[in-house]
Design a protein around this motif. Sequence first.
Motif, short mmCIF file in Angstrom:
data_model
loop_
_atom_site.label_atom_id
_atom_site.label_comp_id
_atom_site.label_asym_id
_atom_site.label_seq_id
_atom_site.Cartn_x
_atom_site.Cartn_y
_atom_site.Cartn_z
N PRO A 1 9.54 -39.80 -3.76
CA PRO A 1 8.50 -40.81 -3.49
C PRO A 1 7.18 -40.54 -4.17
N ARG A 2 6.93 -39.30 -4.59
CA ARG A 2 5.67 -38.97 -5.27
C ARG A 2 5.86 -37.68 -6.05
N LEU A 3 4.92 -37.43 -6.95
CA LEU A 3 4.91 -36.19 -7.73
C LEU A 3 3.69 -35.37 -7.36
N LYS A 4 3.85 -34.08 -7.31
CA LYS A 4 2.72 -33.16 -7.10
C LYS A 4 2.56 -32.34 -8.38
N LEU A 5 1.43 -32.55 -9.07
CA LEU A 5 1.19 -31.84 -10.32
C LEU A 5 0.29 -30.64 -10.07
N PRO A 6 0.68 -29.46 -10.56
CA PRO A 6 -0.07 -28.23 -10.28
C PRO A 6 -1.32 -28.09 -11.14
N SER A 7 -2.20 -27.22 -10.69
CA SER A 7 -3.49 -27.03 -11.36
C SER A 7 -3.35 -26.66 -12.83
N GLY A 8 -2.37 -25.87 -13.16
CA GLY A 8 -2.21 -25.42 -14.53
C GLY A 8 -1.90 -26.53 -15.51
N GLU A 9 -1.52 -27.71 -15.01
CA GLU A 9 -1.16 -28.82 -15.88
C GLU A 9 -2.29 -29.84 -16.05
N ILE A 10 -3.48 -29.55 -15.50
CA ILE A 10 -4.54 -30.57 -15.50
C ILE A 10 -5.04 -30.90 -16.91
N THR A 11 -4.86 -30.00 -17.86
CA THR A 11 -5.22 -30.30 -19.26
C THR A 11 -3.99 -30.66 -20.09
N ASN A 12 -2.81 -30.69 -19.48
CA ASN A 12 -1.58 -31.00 -20.19
C ASN A 12 -1.42 -32.52 -20.24
N ALA A 13 -2.16 -33.15 -21.15
CA ALA A 13 -2.20 -34.61 -21.22
C ALA A 13 -0.82 -35.24 -21.41
N ILE B 1 -0.14 -36.49 -6.57
CA ILE B 1 -1.09 -35.56 -5.97
C ILE B 1 -1.42 -34.54 -7.05
N LEU B 2 -2.68 -34.44 -7.42
CA LEU B 2 -3.10 -33.61 -8.55
C LEU B 2 -3.99 -32.47 -8.08
N SER B 3 -3.52 -31.24 -8.27
CA SER B 3 -4.37 -30.08 -7.97
C SER B 3 -5.34 -29.84 -9.11
N THR B 4 -6.54 -29.34 -8.76
CA THR B 4 -7.62 -29.25 -9.76
C THR B 4 -8.17 -27.83 -9.90
N GLY B 5 -7.38 -26.82 -9.57
CA GLY B 5 -7.84 -25.45 -9.71
C GLY B 5 -8.21 -25.12 -11.14
N MET B 6 -9.21 -24.26 -11.31
CA MET B 6 -9.65 -23.74 -12.61
C MET B 6 -10.37 -24.79 -13.45
N SER B 7 -10.65 -25.97 -12.91
CA SER B 7 -11.18 -27.05 -13.73
C SER B 7 -12.63 -27.37 -13.41
N THR B 8 -13.27 -28.04 -14.36
CA THR B 8 -14.61 -28.59 -14.16
C THR B 8 -14.47 -30.05 -13.76
N LEU B 9 -15.58 -30.63 -13.31
CA LEU B 9 -15.57 -32.03 -12.95
C LEU B 9 -15.21 -32.90 -14.16
N GLY B 10 -15.68 -32.51 -15.32
CA GLY B 10 -15.36 -33.26 -16.53
C GLY B 10 -13.88 -33.22 -16.86
N GLU B 11 -13.25 -32.06 -16.66
CA GLU B 11 -11.82 -31.95 -16.91
C GLU B 11 -11.01 -32.80 -15.92
N VAL B 12 -11.47 -32.87 -14.70
CA VAL B 12 -10.80 -33.72 -13.71
C VAL B 12 -10.92 -35.18 -14.15
N GLU B 13 -12.11 -35.57 -14.58
CA GLU B 13 -12.31 -36.96 -15.02
C GLU B 13 -11.40 -37.30 -16.20
N LEU B 14 -11.27 -36.38 -17.15
CA LEU B 14 -10.41 -36.63 -18.30
C LEU B 14 -8.95 -36.77 -17.85
N ALA B 15 -8.52 -35.89 -16.93
CA ALA B 15 -7.15 -35.98 -16.41
C ALA B 15 -6.92 -37.33 -15.73
N LEU B 16 -7.91 -37.79 -14.99
CA LEU B 16 -7.80 -39.09 -14.34
C LEU B 16 -7.74 -40.21 -15.37
#
Length: 361
Positions: free
Chosen positions: A118-130, A144-159
Amino acid sequence: MKAENSVFIIAEAGVNHNGSLETAFRLIDAAAEAGADAVKFQTFRAEKVVSRTAPKAPYQFETTAASESQFDMIKRLELNEQDHRELMAYCTGKGIQFLSSPFDAESIDLLAITLDLPRLKLPSGEITNAPLLLKAARTNKPIILSTGMSTLGEVELALGVLAFGYTEQDKKPSLEAFQAAYASETGRRALRGKVVLLHCTTEYPASFEEVNLLVMDTMRGAFELPVGLSDHTLGIAVSIAAAARGAAVIEKHFTLDRSLPGPDHKASLEPEELKEMVLSVRRVEKALGSPCKVPAPSELKNRDVARKSLTAARSVKKGEPFTESNLAVKRPGNGISPVHYWDWLGRTAEKDYEQDEMLET
């Protein structure tokens, strides 16, 4: 996911099965008994995820054999398609949702298409894996996207990548296209309907000083999305605090035994602790209640007992003025409210009062 204002609790089994399907079944048993909403594993092919020369993280050196490479460690923890099917069926029988985090494109296909989770959970290590983020979004599954090790800008880019994936199936991906998708109302609407962000501190265990729970508020305000916590701290206090701060999702690693060998056991809860965490979060949900400040129904019966009224401090004769020496404030509270105390000073008694008798209008 769940009813509004209800925390979705993910019991993160991860790789704590140590490559044993029987252990994985026991982890599902523990998660279901604890009352978690979902139990989550990890889906990957070592050859697709890590190079044979990749070093292990410092915490992995402490919890696994130093001579074992990261590739070899990951390889022995793989679950194949049949394993996934058996675990899913077992979860269904136990009344708990099966989830898993994909770490490569083939694993997304397995989870989202073949198994139709029903959903995917993406781990923190993949937040820059476009490429992985884009593939996940193009399944049109909630994420569901984990955001460990990231900056606000990196989260925005992932979004931005996710927004592009949800809304642009045919356009060529590019940094500019991701930014445009994130800025568009269509893209933002897709994110609001599909994505939950998890704040996370990617250390095992994470120190309390580095958790920074206030970041949940920052991300909620910046992105206008539901926010939760992937909690890597020891114990359950931080998860409970996250629930009190309005977490939509709480994810917590657990194991059958913290002394088992493996990379994540040391920073995981044991079954009884997981059960206590779930119970505590549910209590917090109830305690949050309504933002409207009015007496609770149970308080009403105590109001007259706990509050006070204007009374005679001593015997007062009819015609005698009320003064600070003969006017008192005492229980019970079913008479004239003490907020009128100064209105009564200097006022003449219209009847005789005995000591402690409540004043009458």
